[in-house]
Design a protein around this motif. Structure first.
Motif, PDB file in Angstrom:
ATOM      1  N   TYR A   1     -11.863  -7.313  -5.066  1.00 23.21           N
ATOM      2  CA  TYR A   1     -12.037  -8.717  -5.433  1.00 23.21           C
ATOM      3  C   TYR A   1     -12.600  -8.905  -6.841  1.00 23.21           C
ATOM      4  O   TYR A   1     -13.290  -8.033  -7.369  1.00 23.21           O
ATOM      5  CB  TYR A   1     -12.903  -9.441  -4.408  1.00 23.21           C
ATOM      6  CG  TYR A   1     -14.342  -8.983  -4.339  1.00 23.21           C
ATOM      7  CD1 TYR A   1     -14.702  -7.909  -3.545  1.00 23.21           C
ATOM      8  CD2 TYR A   1     -15.350  -9.632  -5.056  1.00 23.21           C
ATOM      9  CE1 TYR A   1     -16.020  -7.490  -3.462  1.00 23.21           C
ATOM     10  CE2 TYR A   1     -16.661  -9.228  -4.976  1.00 23.21           C
ATOM     11  CZ  TYR A   1     -16.993  -8.149  -4.187  1.00 23.21           C
ATOM     12  OH  TYR A   1     -18.288  -7.744  -4.114  1.00 23.21           O
ATOM     13  N   ALA A   2     -12.287 -10.054  -7.414  1.00 18.38           N
ATOM     14  CA  ALA A   2     -12.740 -10.382  -8.765  1.00 18.38           C
ATOM     15  C   ALA A   2     -13.071 -11.865  -8.807  1.00 18.38           C
ATOM     16  O   ALA A   2     -12.866 -12.574  -7.816  1.00 18.38           O
ATOM     17  CB  ALA A   2     -11.641 -10.065  -9.773  1.00 18.38           C
ATOM     18  N   SER A   3     -13.539 -12.332  -9.951  1.00 19.00           N
ATOM     19  CA  SER A   3     -13.829 -13.758 -10.085  1.00 19.00           C
ATOM     20  C   SER A   3     -12.539 -14.541  -9.793  1.00 19.00           C
ATOM     21  O   SER A   3     -11.437 -14.104 -10.108  1.00 19.00           O
ATOM     22  CB  SER A   3     -14.352 -14.036 -11.492  1.00 19.00           C
ATOM     23  OG  SER A   3     -13.603 -15.056 -12.090  1.00 19.00           O
ATOM     24  N   ASN A   4     -12.706 -15.674  -9.160  1.00 22.58           N
ATOM     25  CA  ASN A   4     -11.601 -16.515  -8.695  1.00 22.58           C
ATOM     26  C   ASN A   4     -10.463 -16.648  -9.718  1.00 22.58           C
ATOM     27  O   ASN A   4      -9.284 -16.461  -9.395  1.00 22.58           O
ATOM     28  CB  ASN A   4     -12.191 -17.895  -8.381  1.00 22.58           C
ATOM     29  CG  ASN A   4     -11.395 -18.655  -7.348  1.00 22.58           C
ATOM     30  OD1 ASN A   4     -11.867 -19.611  -6.769  1.00 22.58           O
ATOM     31  ND2 ASN A   4     -10.176 -18.239  -7.093  1.00 22.58           N
ATOM     32  N   ASN A   5     -10.843 -16.940 -10.936  1.00 17.82           N
ATOM     33  CA  ASN A   5      -9.877 -17.172 -11.996  1.00 17.82           C
ATOM     34  C   ASN A   5      -9.121 -15.896 -12.351  1.00 17.82           C
ATOM     35  O   ASN A   5      -7.891 -15.867 -12.426  1.00 17.82           O
ATOM     36  CB  ASN A   5     -10.648 -17.714 -13.214  1.00 17.82           C
ATOM     37  CG  ASN A   5      -9.748 -18.014 -14.374  1.00 17.82           C
ATOM     38  OD1 ASN A   5      -8.601 -18.360 -14.184  1.00 17.82           O
ATOM     39  ND2 ASN A   5     -10.276 -17.868 -15.580  1.00 17.82           N
ATOM     40  N   VAL A   6      -9.876 -14.821 -12.527  1.00 12.64           N
ATOM     41  CA  VAL A   6      -9.257 -13.542 -12.875  1.00 12.64           C
ATOM     42  C   VAL A   6      -8.387 -13.050 -11.715  1.00 12.64           C
ATOM     43  O   VAL A   6      -7.268 -12.569 -11.916  1.00 12.64           O
ATOM     44  CB  VAL A   6     -10.351 -12.506 -13.237  1.00 12.64           C
ATOM     45  CG1 VAL A   6      -9.759 -11.122 -13.390  1.00 12.64           C
ATOM     46  CG2 VAL A   6     -11.069 -12.931 -14.512  1.00 12.64           C
ATOM     47  N   ALA A   7      -8.895 -13.219 -10.493  1.00 13.63           N
ATOM     48  CA  ALA A   7      -8.125 -12.779  -9.319  1.00 13.63           C
ATOM     49  C   ALA A   7      -6.790 -13.525  -9.240  1.00 13.63           C
ATOM     50  O   ALA A   7      -5.768 -12.957  -8.863  1.00 13.63           O
ATOM     51  CB  ALA A   7      -8.928 -13.006  -8.041  1.00 13.63           C
ATOM     52  N   THR A   8      -6.818 -14.808  -9.619  1.00 17.90           N
ATOM     53  CA  THR A   8      -5.600 -15.608  -9.580  1.00 17.90           C
ATOM     54  C   THR A   8      -4.596 -15.099 -10.617  1.00 17.90           C
ATOM     55  O   THR A   8      -3.415 -14.915 -10.323  1.00 17.90           O
ATOM     56  CB  THR A   8      -5.925 -17.090  -9.839  1.00 17.90           C
ATOM     57  OG1 THR A   8      -6.942 -17.485  -8.907  1.00 17.90           O
ATOM     58  CG2 THR A   8      -4.719 -17.974  -9.654  1.00 17.90           C
ATOM     59  N   ASP A   9      -5.086 -14.856 -11.824  1.00 23.50           N
ATOM     60  CA  ASP A   9      -4.210 -14.302 -12.870  1.00 23.50           C
ATOM     61  C   ASP A   9      -3.671 -12.942 -12.442  1.00 23.50           C
ATOM     62  O   ASP A   9      -2.492 -12.639 -12.596  1.00 23.50           O
ATOM     63  CB  ASP A   9      -4.974 -14.171 -14.201  1.00 23.50           C
ATOM     64  CG  ASP A   9      -5.226 -15.526 -14.851  1.00 23.50           C
ATOM     65  OD1 ASP A   9      -4.766 -16.544 -14.292  1.00 23.50           O
ATOM     66  OD2 ASP A   9      -5.881 -15.573 -15.913  1.00 23.50           O
ATOM     67  N   HIS A  10      -4.561 -12.121 -11.908  1.00 26.06           N
ATOM     68  CA  HIS A  10      -4.143 -10.776 -11.499  1.00 26.06           C
ATOM     69  C   HIS A  10      -3.090 -10.832 -10.399  1.00 26.06           C
ATOM     70  O   HIS A  10      -2.145 -10.048 -10.391  1.00 26.06           O
ATOM     71  CB  HIS A  10      -5.350  -9.964 -11.015  1.00 26.06           C
ATOM     72  CG  HIS A  10      -6.153  -9.400 -12.152  1.00 26.06           C
ATOM     73  ND1 HIS A  10      -7.281  -8.645 -11.958  1.00 26.06           N
ATOM     74  CD2 HIS A  10      -5.984  -9.473 -13.494  1.00 26.06           C
ATOM     75  CE1 HIS A  10      -7.771  -8.280 -13.139  1.00 26.06           C
ATOM     76  NE2 HIS A  10      -7.007  -8.784 -14.082  1.00 26.06           N
ATOM     77  N   ASN A  11      -3.271 -11.758  -9.473  1.00 28.62           N
ATOM     78  CA  ASN A  11      -2.283 -11.843  -8.393  1.00 28.62           C
ATOM     79  C   ASN A  11      -0.894 -12.183  -8.939  1.00 28.62           C
ATOM     80  O   ASN A  11       0.118 -11.660  -8.480  1.00 28.62           O
ATOM     81  CB  ASN A  11      -2.727 -12.850  -7.329  1.00 28.62           C
ATOM     82  CG  ASN A  11      -1.760 -12.868  -6.158  1.00 28.62           C
ATOM     83  OD1 ASN A  11      -1.034 -13.829  -5.949  1.00 28.62           O
ATOM     84  ND2 ASN A  11      -1.696 -11.787  -5.399  1.00 28.62           N
TER      85      ASN A  11
END
Ligand code: ADP
Ligand code: MG
Length: 705
Positions: free
Chosen positions: A285-295
């Motif tokens: 898991y990562a910060s919400n924003n980064v996780a969204t970009d990563h996904n």
């Protein structure tokens, strides 16, 4: 044997990212410090540092081989967008230098009038701006065909309305940060500066052979099979789940991991999923924003890497009827900058009042806004998973597990909680196996919103969609209840008493949303109805939730969405739904008319010729004739159903003046007409020689990878 090039994970991880490590090395100390304050504490970005950052970013990217840069953004199409500009700038003597200014880093103007805006922007006022989001690190996308510096950006209209998924996500993260900090201060925490939502999305997908994929127009145009009967073997033996990974798939996964790692995506877990040809990847898991970009990047990489291996990755929620669909489990928690996970109950949750308050807030938020959460996962594709027979119903409920439910029961019944159930020892009955303490609570795989130890797992999400929307909703509804609680508690004379009363009051009020049983059972659907929980079966049923007066007021309270933004998003959702079903219907008509019907007619004619020859030999061709009769019956049914589908699809297209009514018509009239076409076609597949069938079967696609 060719010597294999070794991939050194430790050395290669994050090499394509302008990450914290690289920034600290390359940026002047004061610039680095200022940038960090914006990234970590949410301080306003100092525009004066942009020039220096841009220069260093460019130098770094050129070293990696970049010739171009792009503002990378996420319009409401659900995929990412990029427009490449070369770094070149001409000199007077006819040569070029490589340039990239602070202005170019901060602001872009993609003039993107062709992105969906739901009426927010007419084509004659096409200006849209992209703005640098420094909280998600820039990276280079490298391939044999070029290298581009990608700068994550938010995308807004000339008048400041969000035209993308990132802007409202960042707004919602700020909202929850602000309100949760108020709660933390009330509990005496004076040091935390920021609360961030952390997300770990587990991504499910299918892999099929590319050559076979290319023979199916439905997969090419719609991402799912519109025809296809069940093979003799499906997933009933459960032998694929966690099974040994096939060599060819392992080769794909290895390269996928390496691509992810280079992009700083911590791809961690991989395994075979329930359905044949289905797999899963989960990053840390990562910060919400980064996780969204990563996904988004993970999905892009899955497709690219599969292609390099002669495979195709299917991200659709339901590529195969009758076989498990693909989702995306959104693991979500709230963490302070000093490392405290606000969803960690500790060993004795009944004594952890702050945790209980946070939990109560989530119960209240989810119960009050179940319709919005449901909507956040709604799409034409996901409708086949939610509310369909095998998947979770489209009812939102929360699984808490025995331990927490027991604490809540005590609070609701007696007004105070005096004990927390503890996990006992696991006894396997084998002396040589180690003993260990079990968790206090078992898992429940059927719950759409489950507490899993120190996080909530929202499981309704479809596999294709960006995780932005569900998190925007989740963050905002929880922020809204935190605000309500903070408003009340800040006024209280006796804080301890007030917290206690508040927890008791709302637990009692919202206990109906808690359900620990089998969420896939019919009994639950009936029970949920008795409890008054909404069951919004389709996307079209769910969309109105976005624009109710309550929803508008709530989003406006936190500056996440304005009324016009919400209205435009609702419109886009209707349009998108109608377009998807329209493409599916047209593809079906095309396949039925140009592939299935001609193939069956030819086969039937061949059978008839054969029957005549047999007759000429003096034998009664009884099997042939019976077969011809069966086939013809289905063929007539198919032709008739196809004609009806053509008619209703044409009718649907004419309803575009009212997007909501049009979407409703696609849902209620076109989808049943599609089902009616599919039925005789799937029956025919089993009546016709395999050699004569015009495209690969489910068996070919699912088992011959
Ligand atoms: P599962 O709970 O589904 O069996 P894991 O525990 O491995 O599997 O977690 C699944 C996902 O949840 C991973 O992406 C993981 O990084 C993420 N995750 C774990 N802890 C947290 C947390 N506190 N907040 C958000 N995501 C988390
Ligand atoms: Mg999980």
């Amino acid at each position: 044997m060719e010597k294999e090039k070794k991939f050194n994970v430790k050395e290669e991880f994050g090499t394509n990212v302008f990450n914290d490590y690289t920034m600290r090395q390359r940026l002047p100390k004061d610039v680095y410090k200022k940038l960090k304050q914006t990234i970590e504490e949410g301080k306003e970005l100092d525009p004066d540092i942009a020039g220096v950052v841009a220069h260093e970013m460019k130098e770094w990217a050129i070293e990696k081989g970049a010739t171009h840069y792009t503002h990378w953004f996420q319009p409401m199409t659900g995929v990412t967008a990029e427009k490449h500009d070369a770094f070149i700038s001409p000199t007077e003597d006819g040569r070029v230098i490589m340039e990239f200014s602070g202005k170019e880093l901060i602001k872009g103007e993609p003039d993107a009038s062709s992105f969906p805006s739901g009426g927010l922007r007419a084509t004659f006022e096409a200006r849209g701006y992209t703005a640098w989001d420094c909280t998600s690190p820039a990276f280079v996308k490298k391939s044999p065909n070029g290298c581009t510096l990608c700068i994550p950006t938010a995308f807004c209209s000339y008048t400041g309305e969000a035209l993308d998924k990132k802007t409202p996500l960042l707004r919602s993260m700020e909202a929850i940060d602000k309100q949760e900090l108020r709660i933390l201060r009330l509990f005496g925490n004076t040091t935390a500066k920021k609360v961030t939502t952390s997300v770990g999305p587990e991504q499910e997908y299918f892999i099929v052979d590319k050559a076979k994929y290319l023979k199916r127009k439905d997969l090419i145009y719609t991402g799912r099979t519109l025809f296809g009967g069940m093979p003799p073997k499906g997933q009933e033996l459960d032998d694929h789940y966690f099974g040994v990974i096939k060599e060819r798939i392992a080769g794909f996964m290895k390269e996928l991991n390496e691509e992810c790692w280079k992009l700083g995506i911590s791809a961690k877990t991989q395994h075979n999923e329930v359905a044949p040809a289905q797999h899963e990847l989960a990053p840390i898991y990562a910060s919400n924003n980064v996780a969204t970009d990563h996904n988004q990047l993970i999905m892009e990489m899955m497709k690219k890497v599969a292609d390099r291996h002669g495979l195709t990755c299917l991200l659709h929620e339901k590529p195969f009827d009758g076989i498990n669909g693909s989702g995306k489990h959104n693991n979500w928690s709230m963490v302070t900058d000093d490392g405290q996970n606000l969803l960690d109950p500790g060993k004795t949750p009944h004594e952890n009042i702050q945790f209980l308050l946070v939990l109560t807030a989530i119960l209240r938020a989810v119960d009050l806004h179940a319709d919005l959460l449901r909507l956040s996962a709604a799409s034409a594709g996901n409708d086949h998973r939610l509310g369909a027979n095998e998947a979770p119903p489209a009812i939102i409920s929360i699984f808490l597990g025995e331990q927490l439910e027991d604490v809540l029961d005590q609070l609701a019944d007696k007004g105070e909680a005096t004990r927390s159930l503890q996990g006992s020892k696991l006894e396997s009955g084998v002396h040589t196996l180690p003993d260990f303490q079990k968790d206090a609570t078992d898992r429940n795989r059927t719950s759409p919103f489950a507490f899993t130890g120190n996080k909530f797992e929202f499981r309704m999400l479809g596999s294709t969609a960006s995780i932005a929307n569900p998190n925007i909703i989740l963050n905002t509804i929880v922020a809204d209840v935190f605000k309500e609680f903070a408003d009340e508690l800040e006024k209280a004379d006796n804080f301890d008493m007030a917290v206690h009363d508040l927890i008791k009051k709302y637990i009692t009020q919202h206990k109906r949303i808690v359900f620990n049983g089998n969420g896939y059972s019919d009994e639950w659907v009936a029970e949920a109805e008795r409890r008054g929980l909404p069951n919004l079966r389709t996307t079209v049923d769910a969309i109105p939730a976005l624009v109710t007066d309550e929803a508008v007021a709530m989003f406006e309270r936190h500056g996440v969405f304005s009324r016009v933004e919400l209205e435009s998003r609702a419109e886009i959702k209707y349009e998108e739904y109608a377009k998807v079903i329209n493409i599916e219907a047209l593809t079906m008509i095309d396949m039925a008319k140009k592939q299935i019907i001609p193939a069956v007619m030819k086969y039937e004619a061949d059978l008839a010729c054969g029957a005549n020859e047999i007759k000429a030999a003096g034998v009664e061709p009884s099997v042939q004739l019976a077969q011809i009769k069966d086939i013809d019956e289905q063929l007539v049914a198919l032709k008739d159903a196809e004609a009806v589908l053509e008619k209703v699809t044409a009718e649907a297209a004419e309803k575009e003046a009212d997007v909501a009514a049009q979407a409703r018509f696609y849902c209620d009239s076109v989808i049943p007409a599609m089902e009616a076409v599919r039925k005789p076609a799937d029956t025919l597949e089993f009546l016709v020689d395999k050699e004569a069938w015009p495209f690969p079967s489910y068996g070919d696609l699912l088992f011959e990878v």
